[in-house]
Scaffold this motif. Structure first.
Motif, PDB file in Angstrom:
ATOM      1  N   VAL A  94       0.913  -1.270   0.349  1.00 40.80           N
ATOM      2  CA  VAL A  94       0.180  -0.440   0.474  1.00 40.80           C
ATOM      3  C   VAL A  94       1.010   1.300   0.359  1.00 40.80           C
ATOM      4  O   VAL A  94       0.365   2.097  -0.999  1.00 40.80           O
ATOM      5  CB  VAL A  94      -1.054   0.009   1.226  1.00 40.80           C
ATOM      6  CG1 VAL A  94      -1.722   0.810   1.325  1.00 40.80           C
ATOM      7  CG2 VAL A  94      -1.812  -1.306   1.360  1.00 40.80           C
ATOM      8  N   GLU A  95       1.875   1.300   0.415  1.00 43.06           N
ATOM      9  CA  GLU A  95       2.983   2.741   0.493  1.00 43.06           C
ATOM     10  C   GLU A  95       3.495   3.168  -1.214  1.00 43.06           C
ATOM     11  O   GLU A  95       3.477   3.946  -1.118  1.00 43.06           O
ATOM     12  CB  GLU A  95       3.959   2.029   1.927  1.00 43.06           C
ATOM     13  CG  GLU A  95       3.256   2.428   3.499  1.00 43.06           C
ATOM     14  CD  GLU A  95       4.281   1.695   4.144  1.00 43.06           C
ATOM     15  OE1 GLU A  95       3.962   1.673   5.892  1.00 43.06           O
ATOM     16  OE2 GLU A  95       5.698   1.282   4.132  1.00 43.06           O
ATOM     17  N   GLN A  96       4.091   1.617  -1.836  1.00 43.91           N
ATOM     18  CA  GLN A  96       4.842   1.742  -2.338  1.00 43.91           C
ATOM     19  C   GLN A  96       3.411   2.306  -3.338  1.00 43.91           C
ATOM     20  O   GLN A  96       4.157   2.941  -4.171  1.00 43.91           O
ATOM     21  CB  GLN A  96       5.402   0.501  -3.196  1.00 43.91           C
ATOM     22  CG  GLN A  96       6.276   0.331  -1.716  1.00 43.91           C
ATOM     23  CD  GLN A  96       6.550  -0.987  -2.541  1.00 43.91           C
ATOM     24  OE1 GLN A  96       6.218  -1.810  -3.526  1.00 43.91           O
ATOM     25  NE2 GLN A  96       7.871  -2.250  -1.624  1.00 43.91           N
TER      26      GLN A  96
ATOM     27  N   LYS B 131       3.974  16.386  -0.066  1.00 42.09           N
ATOM     28  CA  LYS B 131       4.816  17.171  -1.121  1.00 42.09           C
ATOM     29  C   LYS B 131       4.176  18.740  -0.921  1.00 42.09           C
ATOM     30  O   LYS B 131       3.371  19.202  -0.638  1.00 42.09           O
ATOM     31  CB  LYS B 131       5.178  16.848  -1.505  1.00 42.09           C
ATOM     32  CG  LYS B 131       5.682  15.362  -2.424  1.00 42.09           C
ATOM     33  CD  LYS B 131       6.063  15.434  -4.313  1.00 42.09           C
ATOM     34  CE  LYS B 131       6.267  13.879  -4.385  1.00 42.09           C
ATOM     35  NZ  LYS B 131       6.780  13.373  -5.844  1.00 42.09           N
ATOM     36  N   GLU B 132       5.239  19.794  -0.697  1.00 43.41           N
ATOM     37  CA  GLU B 132       5.247  21.356  -0.256  1.00 43.41           C
ATOM     38  C   GLU B 132       4.266  21.997  -1.530  1.00 43.41           C
ATOM     39  O   GLU B 132       3.113  22.420  -1.425  1.00 43.41           O
ATOM     40  CB  GLU B 132       6.405  22.156  -0.476  1.00 43.41           C
ATOM     41  CG  GLU B 132       7.209  21.674   1.095  1.00 43.41           C
ATOM     42  CD  GLU B 132       6.331  21.959   2.243  1.00 43.41           C
ATOM     43  OE1 GLU B 132       5.925  23.406   2.339  1.00 43.41           O
ATOM     44  OE2 GLU B 132       6.206  21.406   3.328  1.00 43.41           O
ATOM     45  N   GLY B 133       4.789  21.783  -2.877  1.00 48.83           N
ATOM     46  CA  GLY B 133       3.552  22.036  -4.142  1.00 48.83           C
ATOM     47  C   GLY B 133       2.198  21.272  -3.606  1.00 48.83           C
ATOM     48  O   GLY B 133       1.125  22.119  -4.229  1.00 48.83           O
ATOM     49  N   ALA B 134       1.806  19.922  -3.396  1.00 52.02           N
ATOM     50  CA  ALA B 134       0.397  19.660  -3.188  1.00 52.02           C
ATOM     51  C   ALA B 134      -0.391  20.883  -2.217  1.00 52.02           C
ATOM     52  O   ALA B 134      -1.661  20.210  -1.983  1.00 52.02           O
ATOM     53  CB  ALA B 134       0.682  18.466  -2.695  1.00 52.02           C
ATOM     54  N   LYS B 135       0.251  20.904  -1.515  1.00 49.06           N
ATOM     55  CA  LYS B 135      -0.374  21.796  -0.517  1.00 49.06           C
ATOM     56  C   LYS B 135      -0.830  23.474  -0.792  1.00 49.06           C
ATOM     57  O   LYS B 135      -1.734  24.555   0.310  1.00 49.06           O
ATOM     58  CB  LYS B 135       0.429  21.797   1.001  1.00 49.06           C
ATOM     59  CG  LYS B 135       0.773  21.215   1.663  1.00 49.06           C
ATOM     60  CD  LYS B 135       1.563  21.256   3.435  1.00 49.06           C
ATOM     61  CE  LYS B 135       1.812  19.955   3.526  1.00 49.06           C
ATOM     62  NZ  LYS B 135       2.336  19.760   4.998  1.00 49.06           N
TER      63      LYS B 135
ATOM     64  N   HIS C 261       1.872   8.715  -6.315  1.00 46.12           N
ATOM     65  CA  HIS C 261       0.653   9.601  -6.594  1.00 46.12           C
ATOM     66  C   HIS C 261       2.004  10.633  -6.411  1.00 46.12           C
ATOM     67  O   HIS C 261       2.365  10.636  -5.901  1.00 46.12           O
ATOM     68  CB  HIS C 261      -0.716  10.515  -5.245  1.00 46.12           C
ATOM     69  CG  HIS C 261      -1.465  10.997  -5.752  1.00 46.12           C
ATOM     70  ND1 HIS C 261      -1.165  12.036  -5.408  1.00 46.12           N
ATOM     71  CD2 HIS C 261      -2.527  10.409  -5.768  1.00 46.12           C
ATOM     72  CE1 HIS C 261      -1.621  13.195  -5.808  1.00 46.12           C
ATOM     73  NE2 HIS C 261      -3.237  11.650  -6.140  1.00 46.12           N
ATOM     74  N   PRO C 262       1.610  11.691  -7.372  1.00 45.94           N
ATOM     75  CA  PRO C 262       2.492  12.767  -7.453  1.00 45.94           C
ATOM     76  C   PRO C 262       2.240  14.139  -6.440  1.00 45.94           C
ATOM     77  O   PRO C 262       3.287  14.408  -6.189  1.00 45.94           O
ATOM     78  CB  PRO C 262       1.764  13.491  -8.365  1.00 45.94           C
ATOM     79  CG  PRO C 262       0.371  13.626  -8.733  1.00 45.94           C
ATOM     80  CD  PRO C 262       0.118  12.020  -8.184  1.00 45.94           C
ATOM     81  N   ALA C 263       1.552  14.117  -5.473  1.00 48.87           N
ATOM     82  CA  ALA C 263       1.128  14.945  -4.275  1.00 48.87           C
ATOM     83  C   ALA C 263       1.851  14.502  -2.765  1.00 48.87           C
ATOM     84  O   ALA C 263       1.445  14.781  -1.785  1.00 48.87           O
ATOM     85  CB  ALA C 263      -0.336  14.925  -4.045  1.00 48.87           C
ATOM     86  N   VAL C 264       2.689  12.651  -3.078  1.00 49.91           N
ATOM     87  CA  VAL C 264       2.541  12.048  -1.855  1.00 49.91           C
ATOM     88  C   VAL C 264       3.979  12.080  -1.823  1.00 49.91           C
ATOM     89  O   VAL C 264       4.597  11.621  -2.538  1.00 49.91           O
ATOM     90  CB  VAL C 264       1.889  11.033  -1.693  1.00 49.91           C
ATOM     91  CG1 VAL C 264       2.266  10.697  -0.826  1.00 49.91           C
ATOM     92  CG2 VAL C 264       0.268  10.745  -1.439  1.00 49.91           C
ATOM     93  N   SER C 265       4.750  12.624  -0.539  1.00 51.12           N
ATOM     94  CA  SER C 265       6.616  12.435  -0.721  1.00 51.12           C
ATOM     95  C   SER C 265       6.466  11.013  -0.163  1.00 51.12           C
ATOM     96  O   SER C 265       7.833  10.175  -0.051  1.00 51.12           O
ATOM     97  CB  SER C 265       6.981  13.325  -0.006  1.00 51.12           C
ATOM     98  OG  SER C 265       7.896  13.541   0.845  1.00 51.12           O
TER      99      SER C 265
END
Length: 527
Positions: free
Chosen positions: A432-434, A466-470, A439-443
């Protein structure tokens, strides 16, 4: 067939399966959604499947994929494939369309059989890319499903088309087939990442011989209550509960999925003396406060596929006075290897609460130290290793923490790999973690299991964005939500793997020395 079997005339799995279609045509065979189908109905659909495979020039010995929903059409098709001398690749139906398509690409079957609702655009694309035949089922009718516009439905086979590809197998070829033929299942991942696992026809028929020899003659449906089937036929539990029932001619009540209400109704209607439940079902019965008289016919209940809390077992046994006989096994072992039998329970079972019993004939067990690899003494906890005679004489290392007591009883204590058991389904957190970090927004992400009253455990996820996702989010909120991540995840993992709770955090908690994710701290976010 019972007399033939006892004389040894029907000793191969393909022969036993072929005999099913000679059972009395007007006798009830399978109840599904409150409607009964006869053995003749099953034979008719099998003829349709045989004709469609022959028309597509799919030769005996070829691999054929089966999207293994619990449906009478799928069961009839499965028996037809076995009787016709085909290798069978089981594909789990409750996953994303892309997941099914990937399984087809990896298995490279010559044909695929599935219910009409499973033929997604992704699946059809895989069929075209792999140049495979495709057969679909609308209710209880088979049709050629090769064209995206479904124009091939006009190729549905009528009753008059009964050519069976298995008729083309010469006696010499048939003598050579059974040892080569296999049923491919997907392991639960007991010894690592879930992977395809092949069981030969010879191995399967050896394991069900005793069950068939003890069964009543086929067609005499009034001699025994039906068998209640709910485990997916594509896994080891489903395979070994379904085949003995069908091959012995026993009536079947088939559920698409387990639910406690249908299970209780079955017990009340047919009054069996023995029953089976997934471990999560034990708690469900307690929660539903099912009346003691509803279960009065039962003298025992078998349970397996996942751990059962000893306190839940004790509460159930005290309330209903029905012993729960646990078992332990895995696809990698070829089925169960340890069992609490009625005799063992009668002798010591009440003093061995939580034990899955003693090893079956020919099975060897040992518990080893995970660091030194040395075998531990009785009563010491370590990693379980198993020798299963179905597979060979080599030791198979599990990731189960276990104890073998002085009397030889096995107790499963948990998982060394952090695996989560959601009811009867095993979830590796890494899977699940992988998927989440794609997802492009998940760090980063951490998935752990927390206790669940009914299912034993459920997965939960802590996610770092990720910072950009916020950017653009309202104050104190995340731009990406769990409602956006869930559909993304469903395309990559099984439905059972979707977390039930989510936490969005600035950073994952880590240990001071190794800087690994601190699973206890992640779990504390939810508990």
């Amino acid at each position: 067939m019972q007399e033939q079997f006892s004389k040894g005339n029907l000793t191969r799995l393909d022969q036993l399966a072929a005999a099913v279609f000679d059972f009395p045509a007007d006798v009830a065979a399978i109840e599904f959604e409150h409607d009964w189908l006869t053995w003749g109905d099953l034979a008719q659909l099998a003829d349709q499947v045989g004709a469609l495979l022959a028309a597509s020039e799919v030769a005996a010995g070829s691999k054929v994929a089966l999207v293994s929903r619990n449906h009478p059409a799928i069961l009839a098709a499965f028996i037809k494939l076995v009787s016709g001398g085909f290798c069978v690749q089981m594909i789990y139906p409750f996953q994303s369309p892309q997941g099914i398509a990937e399984a087809l690409k990896a298995g490279k079957p010559a044909a695929v059989l599935a219910m009409s609702e499973d033929f997604s655009s992704e699946m059809r694309e895989a069929v075209v890319q792999q140049d495979m035949a495709a057969i679909g089922f609308d209710a209880f009718t088979a049709y050629a499903e090769n064209a995206p516009d479904k124009s091939a439905r006009d190729n549905s086979v009528g009753d008059e088309q009964t050519h069976d590809l298995s008729d083309d197998i010469s006696d010499k070829q048939a003598d050579q087939l059974p040892g080569q033929l296999t049923i491919d299942l997907l392991t639960s991942g007991t010894t690592g990442k879930p992977k395809p696992f092949s069981i030969s026809f010879d191995s399967v028929v050896r394991d069900i011989n005793a069950a068939l020899a003890a069964a009543p003659s086929p067609g005499h449906s009034d001699q025994r209550e039906p068998a209640l089937l709910y485990f997916p036929i594509g896994n080891i539990s489903g395979l070994y509960s379904t085949l003995p029932a069908i091959l012995s001619g026993r009536r079947i009540v088939l559920l698409e999925r387990f639910n406690i209400h249908d299970w209780r109704d079955f017990v009340v209607k047919y009054r069996p003396v023995a029953g089976g439940l997934p471990p999560a079902g034990i708690q469900m019965l307690l929660d539903e406060e099912v009346a003691k008289e509803d279960l009065a016919s039962l003298r025992m209940i078998g349970a397996g596929a996942a751990p059962l809390d000893p306190e839940v077992q004790k509460t159930f046994q005290d309330k209903y006075n029905i012993p729960i006989l646990l078992a332990y096994g895995a696809t990698e072992f070829g089925g169960p290897v340890v069992r609490m039998t009625p005799d063992l329970y009668q002798a010591e079972g009440k003093q061995k609460l939580g034990s899955v019993g003693k090893p079956m004939a020919g099975v060897k067990l040992r518990v080893i130290d995970p660091n030194r690899g040395e075998e531990l003494k009785a009563g010491q906890e370590g990693i379980l290793e198993v020798v299963s005679p179905r597979i060979g004489e080599h030791w198979i290392r599990t990731t189960d923490l276990a104890v073998i007591d002085d009397d030889g009883y096995l107790f499963i204590r948990g998982r060394a790999d952090g695996a989560i058991f959601r009811g009867g389904f095993k979830i590796l957190p890494e899977t699940v973690e992988q998927a989440l970090v794609q997802h492009p927004a998940v760090s980063a992400a951490a998935v752990v299991g927390i206790k669940d009253h009914r299912l034993g455990q459920v997965p939960v996820a802590a996610v770092v964005l990720k910072e950009g996702a916020k950017e653009g989010a309202k104050e104190g909120a995340c731009a990406v939500t769990e409602e956006q991540l869930k559909p993304f995840l469903r395309e990559r993992v099984l439905a059972t793997h979707i977390p039930t709770q989510w936490r969005f955090v600035k950073a994952l908690p880590r240990t001071e020395l190794s800087y690994k994710v601190n699973q206890s701290a992640v779990r504390a976010l939810f508990e």
